[in-house]
Design a protein around this motif. Structure first.
Motif, mmCIF file in Angstrom:
data_model
loop_
_atom_site.group_PDB
_atom_site.id
_atom_site.type_symbol
_atom_site.label_atom_id
_atom_site.label_comp_id
_atom_site.label_asym_id
_atom_site.label_seq_id
_atom_site.Cartn_x
_atom_site.Cartn_y
_atom_site.Cartn_z
ATOM 1 N N TYR A 1 0.803 -1.226 0.000
ATOM 2 C CA TYR A 1 0.000 0.000 0.000
ATOM 3 C C TYR A 1 0.834 1.273 0.000
ATOM 4 O O TYR A 1 0.283 2.370 -0.021
ATOM 5 N N SER A 23 3.603 4.005 -1.634
ATOM 6 C CA SER A 23 4.002 4.460 -2.967
ATOM 7 C C SER A 23 5.508 4.413 -3.162
ATOM 8 O O SER A 23 6.005 4.649 -4.260
ATOM 9 N N SER A 24 6.238 4.108 -2.091
ATOM 10 C CA SER A 24 7.695 3.984 -2.178
ATOM 11 C C SER A 24 8.136 2.858 -1.253
ATOM 12 O O SER A 24 7.308 2.210 -0.617
ATOM 13 N N THR A 71 -7.073 4.256 -0.016
ATOM 14 C CA THR A 71 -5.942 3.349 0.193
ATOM 15 C C THR A 71 -5.816 2.990 1.675
ATOM 16 O O THR A 71 -5.561 1.828 2.016
ATOM 17 N N SER A 100 1.108 10.117 2.729
ATOM 18 C CA SER A 100 0.914 10.222 1.277
ATOM 19 C C SER A 100 -0.199 9.306 0.761
ATOM 20 O O SER A 100 -0.446 9.263 -0.445
ATOM 21 N N MET A 101 -0.869 8.586 1.646
ATOM 22 C CA MET A 101 -1.907 7.640 1.241
ATOM 23 C C MET A 101 -3.269 8.322 1.167
ATOM 24 O O MET A 101 -3.599 9.158 2.011
#
Length: 139
Positions: free
Chosen positions: A108, A110-111, A123, A118-119
């Protein structure tokens, strides 16, 4: 009204195993008294917590967290009315970024680093849905 509040904050200091157990046990004790349920994740010095319960009570619990010196940079990431609790049998469960959970965190994120700030709300909801079913929990 039954609500769900998801927030993230950063730990002000490095936390040891005793600190984590203290946070878990005091959360379980206080939340059981307040009728609040939820889950707490800790990874890379970031707390991600989802609280469920009566709107006024969850609001009071969140404001108590804001006054806790172990937290900085708090941010509400999701807030919604719900029809039923996801964590109905737990006053508080705690998920740590142990090896068994790293794939779940990465799924879940992004990095390579888990960053709930940042979710998206969608998500975050999917993450907690899967956490209930597949994560390794601390007790």
């Amino acid at each position: 009204m039954l609500i769900q509040l998801t927030y993230a904050s950063r730990s002000t200091d490095a936390l040891g195993a005793a600190d984590i157990k203290d946070i878990l046990h005091s959360s379980q004790r206080n939340n059981a008294i307040d009728g609040v349920t939820g889950a707490l994740c800790l990874s890379n010095g970031i707390f991600l917590q989802q609280l469920e319960g009566d709107r006024h009570v969850v609001n009071r619990v969140y404001h108590r967290i804001l006054k806790d010196s172990r937290h900085k940079d708090p941010e509400i990431l999701d807030f919604s009315e719900i029809t039923s609790r996801r964590f109905s049998t737990w006053s508080m469960g705690m998920l740590s970024s142990v090896a068994d959970n790293r794939q779940l965190f990465l799924k879940y994120a992004s990095s390579a680093d888990f960053d709930p700030y940042s979710m998206s709300p969608g998500t975050l909801r999917a993450f907690f849905d899967e956490v209930v079913q597949n994560a390794r929990w601390l007790s």
